[in-house]
Design a protein around this motif. Structure first.
Motif, PDB file in Angstrom:
ATOM      1  N   GLU A   1       0.855  -1.185   0.000  1.00 39.79           N
ATOM      2  CA  GLU A   1       0.000   0.000   0.000  1.00 39.79           C
ATOM      3  C   GLU A   1       0.892   1.237   0.000  1.00 39.79           C
ATOM      4  OE1 GLU A   1      -2.136  -1.125   3.561  1.00 39.79           O
ATOM      5  OE2 GLU A   1      -0.903   0.251   4.738  1.00 39.79           O
ATOM      6  N   TYR A   2       0.406   2.274  -0.585  1.00 38.89           N
ATOM      7  CA  TYR A   2       1.166   3.531  -0.585  1.00 38.89           C
ATOM      8  C   TYR A   2       0.211   4.693  -0.796  1.00 38.89           C
ATOM      9  CZ  TYR A   2       0.824   3.522  -5.718  1.00 38.89           C
ATOM     10  OH  TYR A   2       0.352   3.530  -7.013  1.00 38.89           O
ATOM     11  N   THR A   3       0.683   5.865  -0.469  1.00 35.44           N
ATOM     12  CA  THR A   3      -0.187   7.034  -0.605  1.00 35.44           C
ATOM     13  C   THR A   3       0.086   7.761  -1.926  1.00 35.44           C
ATOM     14  OG1 THR A   3       1.429   8.270   0.667  1.00 35.44           O
ATOM     15  CG2 THR A   3      -0.498   7.482   1.842  1.00 35.44           C
TER      16      THR A   3
ATOM     17  N   GLN B   1       3.878  13.544   4.929  1.00 40.46           N
ATOM     18  CA  GLN B   1       4.343  13.644   3.545  1.00 40.46           C
ATOM     19  C   GLN B   1       5.159  14.925   3.344  1.00 40.46           C
ATOM     20  OE1 GLN B   1       4.184  11.439   0.660  1.00 40.46           O
ATOM     21  NE2 GLN B   1       5.791  12.960   0.372  1.00 40.46           N
TER      22      GLN B   1
ATOM     23  N   SER C   1      -4.142  10.333   0.004  1.00 45.83           N
ATOM     24  CA  SER C   1      -4.312   9.230   0.943  1.00 45.83           C
ATOM     25  C   SER C   1      -3.848   7.926   0.301  1.00 45.83           C
ATOM     26  CB  SER C   1      -5.762   9.154   1.407  1.00 45.83           C
ATOM     27  OG  SER C   1      -5.860   8.314   2.549  1.00 45.83           O
ATOM     28  N   GLY C   2      -4.278   6.797   0.891  1.00 48.83           N
ATOM     29  CA  GLY C   2      -3.658   5.533   0.515  1.00 48.83           C
ATOM     30  C   GLY C   2      -4.377   4.749  -0.565  1.00 48.83           C
TER      31      GLY C   2
ATOM     32  N   THR D   1       7.413   8.396   0.148  1.00 47.48           N
ATOM     33  CA  THR D   1       6.009   8.614   0.492  1.00 47.48           C
ATOM     34  C   THR D   1       5.573   7.573   1.518  1.00 47.48           C
ATOM     35  OG1 THR D   1       3.857   9.202  -0.451  1.00 47.48           O
ATOM     36  CG2 THR D   1       4.827   7.165  -1.229  1.00 47.48           C
TER      37      THR D   1
ATOM     38  N   TYR E   1       4.540   4.734   8.138  1.00 48.56           N
ATOM     39  CA  TYR E   1       3.496   5.679   8.574  1.00 48.56           C
ATOM     40  C   TYR E   1       3.954   6.397   9.846  1.00 48.56           C
ATOM     41  CZ  TYR E   1       0.784   3.303   5.089  1.00 48.56           C
ATOM     42  OH  TYR E   1       0.354   2.800   3.887  1.00 48.56           O
TER      43      TYR E   1
ATOM     44  N   GLN F   1      -1.239  12.365   7.647  1.00 52.89           N
ATOM     45  CA  GLN F   1      -0.561  11.896   6.436  1.00 52.89           C
ATOM     46  C   GLN F   1      -0.086  13.069   5.584  1.00 52.89           C
ATOM     47  OE1 GLN F   1      -3.003   8.863   4.551  1.00 52.89           O
ATOM     48  NE2 GLN F   1      -2.323   7.376   6.062  1.00 52.89           N
TER      49      GLN F   1
END
Lengths: 322, 431
Positions: free
Chosen positions: B160-162, B215, B285-286, B312, B387, B211
């Protein structure tokens, strides 16, 4: 309620001593009390003692707890977050005990004395049910609905204010740290009001109507009858409601969890939620246990003081009657 | 009632009460390994990419293991998060469960000896070869429960990534091109503000706000900065250039109207819905939103990585963990293996997830292709920076609470950073 039971108990005791078999009924009753006592021991006393034991340890919830003595309690004494949450609890006592009791009294008297007489008891019963409805709703449901109502942009409260030309009064009800606690308090008044109302209306039914009639003949107005007849007559119910609601206020959790999660910036945090996050989010189980132990002791202390005051007042009343 | 009869009644009452109390304590279906049941818990919604893929994996497992029944229980994320230590300590532990990754979660359980060491299986079955370094970080934990090295205690089957989700229709309406630099992104946000639109969907009561902040910090950071912060490889200073830039820029963005002051009490769902309804043109967001946006967005939309930043937020997905007390561990390993297979990974990719071992040629959906390509870009440059709430247990709540104060303006950036420093130092292991 308690007074009646105690008086009933007194009658039973006297009767037994006359029959000459004072012990037999007591031992029979003890048998019936046994399941409840065992359940109480298992689900209240033992967990409480275990919780108290854990509060003397440094523990993350898994693995072996490390004995830390009074360290958690010392830390608690200087923890500004805990004291802030406790201050918020006092606001909750106002919202969940003081205001609903006062409002409940006035509304119960109005429904009983005015609506019941002029519009019929059925209408009064319907209105009573409406006020009681929030008590039946699960707090999670009520909380979610209220969070929609109080939402900053699309919330119906702000929409209503806009619609009636009071747009300048719109607020970020749950997001502004200066307002959030009062918003939660408002919701709690709504949730809590039905309980005192129902208890007081039940209490009013046992007041002798002749008292009101006599006062009315003597020219006493509604407020005077309320102050001199209604209030003194349902004093036991007032004690019970105040005590019950104060305890509920001190341990309030669900509404805060659903509405604000203690925010914004801790503005609505309360001890039970603080304990919960310490337990499960920070995994400081020992410290969380110390918080809940302190909270339990405070609630227990208040309950005992409340019961004592109630008994003393009833004894005084009995004395006056005698 | 005679004495004997009373005694009989009393004994019966005590026995009954005891039985009821024991029953109320909960029964457990503990026993020895039977090789016939795989008790599986996960918390992915049935319509999510992972939920669809894992359901298919269950079918595949039952096909390849005749006579074995998968006893699946759908749990909630919070439920697993908060009760896992107690469940894993009991006889009710499942054979395989999905669990959150990071030091304060899987790391804590591994340190307490509640999880099975999967190192041998990971090597034997080749899971270690399938996962890139960034994704693998959350699989391994040292003896202190710190991720990044040591034994394997979990296996992620997705990543998962944003990213920046943006409403192409609204960008087009106001004549704004897709930003490729931070300056262009800022200029785009200025345009939206001038049109009376708050550009960034935000949620101060949950993870979205933090987030944005993290970032911004990452855009001024490098891998060693992340390692210090997340893996305690050095001292983290919240008043350094990266954190200071993040806090001051975030506060500035609130002042400029890029982020609404009224977002303090909003939850992540509110931010997502605001984007879905076309009210906010941008949401950072993710990838977990991807599948939902594919289904629910009624406008043209796209994604891009945060401009001007190599790093990120992101990581391997949640982990499959095998509790120490699991009875059918071999079945659990077989199931993990199936979820790592090409078939299941391709399905995951086509449903809007980020697979860790898919065949790129088999991914047919164009948006899914972009999603996976961007992940490969990130993964290739070692750009997953985890995170912000991971390093310290309970830091999530601190970040929520403090960032709310930053949004309302009740706390200045300097005080905000000091508060984070205090909470971090209190919770981080003493090095």
């Amino acid at each position: 309620m308690t007074a009646t039971a105690e008086r009933g108990g007194e009658v039973v005791r006297r009767h037994h001593s006359r029959t000459g078999h004072p012990r037999r009924p007591h031992s029979s009753y003890a048998l019936f009390l046994l399941p409840g006592a065992l359940a109480f021991l298992t689900v209240i006393v033992v967990p409480f003692l275990m919780n108290t034991g854990v509060s003397f340890t440094d523990w993350q919830g898994v693995g072996s707890p490390k004995w830390s003595g009074l360290a958690n309690y010392r830390e608690l004494m200087g923890d500004s977050e805990f004291w802030a949450s406790f201050r918020h609890s006092l606001f909750m006592v106002v919202a969940m005990a003081a205001v609903p009791t006062v409002l409940g009294l006035v509304l119960a008297a109005a429904l009983f004395d005015f609506v019941g007489k002029h519009f019929g008891t059925r209408i009064a019963a319907v209105l009573r049910a409406c006020f009681y409805l929030p008590q039946v709703l699960p707090v999670a449901v009520a909380g979610i609905v209220w969070s929609w109502i109080l939402a900053p942009d699309n919330g119906s409260l702000n929409a209503l204010l806009r619609a009636v030309g009071l747009g300048s009064l719109q607020q970020d009800w749950l997001g502004d740290p200066d307002i959030a606690l009062y918003s939660v308090m408002g919701v709690m008044v709504w949730v809590q009001l039905g309980f005192p109302l129902v208890v007081f209306m039940a209490g009013l039914q046992r007041v002798d109507p002749q008292l009101y009639e006599a006062a009315e003949l003597d020219g006493a107005g509604w407020w005077r009858r309320f102050g001199h007849i209604t209030l003194p007559q349902i004093r036991p119910e007032i004690y019970v409601v105040l005590l019950w609601c104060t305890i509920a206020a001190l341990k309030v959790f669900g509404a805060v969890y659903v509405l604000t999660k203690g925010g914004p910036g801790g503005a609505t945090d309360v001890p039970s939620y603080f304990s919960f996050t310490t337990f499960f989010e920070k995994t400081q189980v020992g410290y969380g246990a110390a918080i809940s132990t302190v909270l339990t002791v405070i609630i227990l202390g208040l309950a005992l003081v409340g019961l004592k005051l109630q008994t003393r007042a009833e004894d005084a009343e009995e004395g006056l009657r005698a | 009632m005679s004495t004997t009869r009373r005694r009989v009644v009393a004994t019966a009452a005590v026995t009954l009460t005891g039985a009821l109390l024991l029953a109320s304590c909960g029964s457990s279906d503990s026993g020895s390994p039977d090789g016939k049941t795989l008790k599986l818990w996960h918390y992915e919604g049935p319509d999510s990419a992972m939920g669809v893929a894992w359901n298919e994996a269950i079918k595949e497992f039952e096909k390849t293991h005749p006579g074995v029944k998968v006893k699946f229980e759908e749990k909630g994320f919070e439920q697993n998060q908060k009760t896992a230590p107690m469940v894993l300590n009991s006889n009710d532990a499942p054979d395989l469960m999905e669990y959150n990754k990071g030091n304060a979660t899987a790391g804590l359980l591994s340190k307490q000896g509640l999880l099975t060491d999967l190192t041998a299986e990971a090597t034997k079955r080749g899971w270690d070869k399938k996962l890139s370094a960034g994704v693998r970080t959350t699989s391994q934990y040292d003896t202190n429960g710190v991720m990044g090295s040591g034994k394997w205690y979990g296996v992620p089957n997705y990543a998962e990534y944003t990213m920046v989700f943006y409403n192409k229709d609204l960008f087009k309406k106001y004549g704004i091109a897709q930003p490729t630099t931070l300056d262009q992104l800022t200029a785009a946000m200025d345009t939206f503000v001038s049109k009376g639109i708050t550009p960034l969907a935000d949620a101060g009561a949950e993870y979205v706000a933090q987030q944005y902040l993290y970032q911004l910090a990452l855009s001024r950071a490098d891998r060693s900065w992340v390692d210090k912060y997340e893996l305690y490889k050095g001292k983290t200073d919240f008043h350094d250039a990266a954190w200071t830039y993040a806090a001051t820029t975030f506060a500035d963005w609130v002042k400029k109207g890029y982020i609404s002051k009224k977002s303090t009490s909003l939850k992540a769902e509110d931010a997502g819905v605001s984007f879905i309804q076309g009210k906010s043109p941008i949401l950072f967001s993710g990838s977990w939103w991807y599948g939902r946006f594919q289904t629910e967005n009624k406008f043209d939309w796209g994604t891009f990585l945060w401009p001007g930043s190599d790093l990120t937020l992101g990581s391997g997905g949640n982990l499959w963990v095998v509790p120490k007390g699991a009875r059918n561990k071999d079945l659990a390993y077989d199931f993990i293996d199936i979820t790592m297979s090409r078939k299941i990974q391709n399905l995951l990719g086509n449903k809007g997830g980020v697979p860790v071992g898919a065949d790129t040629a088999a991914i047919t959906d164009p948006k899914a292709k972009t999603l996976i390509a961007d992940f490969n870009t990130l993964s290739g440059r070692d750009g997953l920076a985890f995170y912000p709430d991971w390093p310290v247990a309970g830091f999530y709540d601190v970040l929520v609470s403090e960032t709310q104060k930053l949004i309302t303006g009740s706390e200045k950036p300097d005080a905000y950073l000091s508060a984070l420093q205090t909470a971090y130092d209190k919770g981080a292991p003493k090095t």
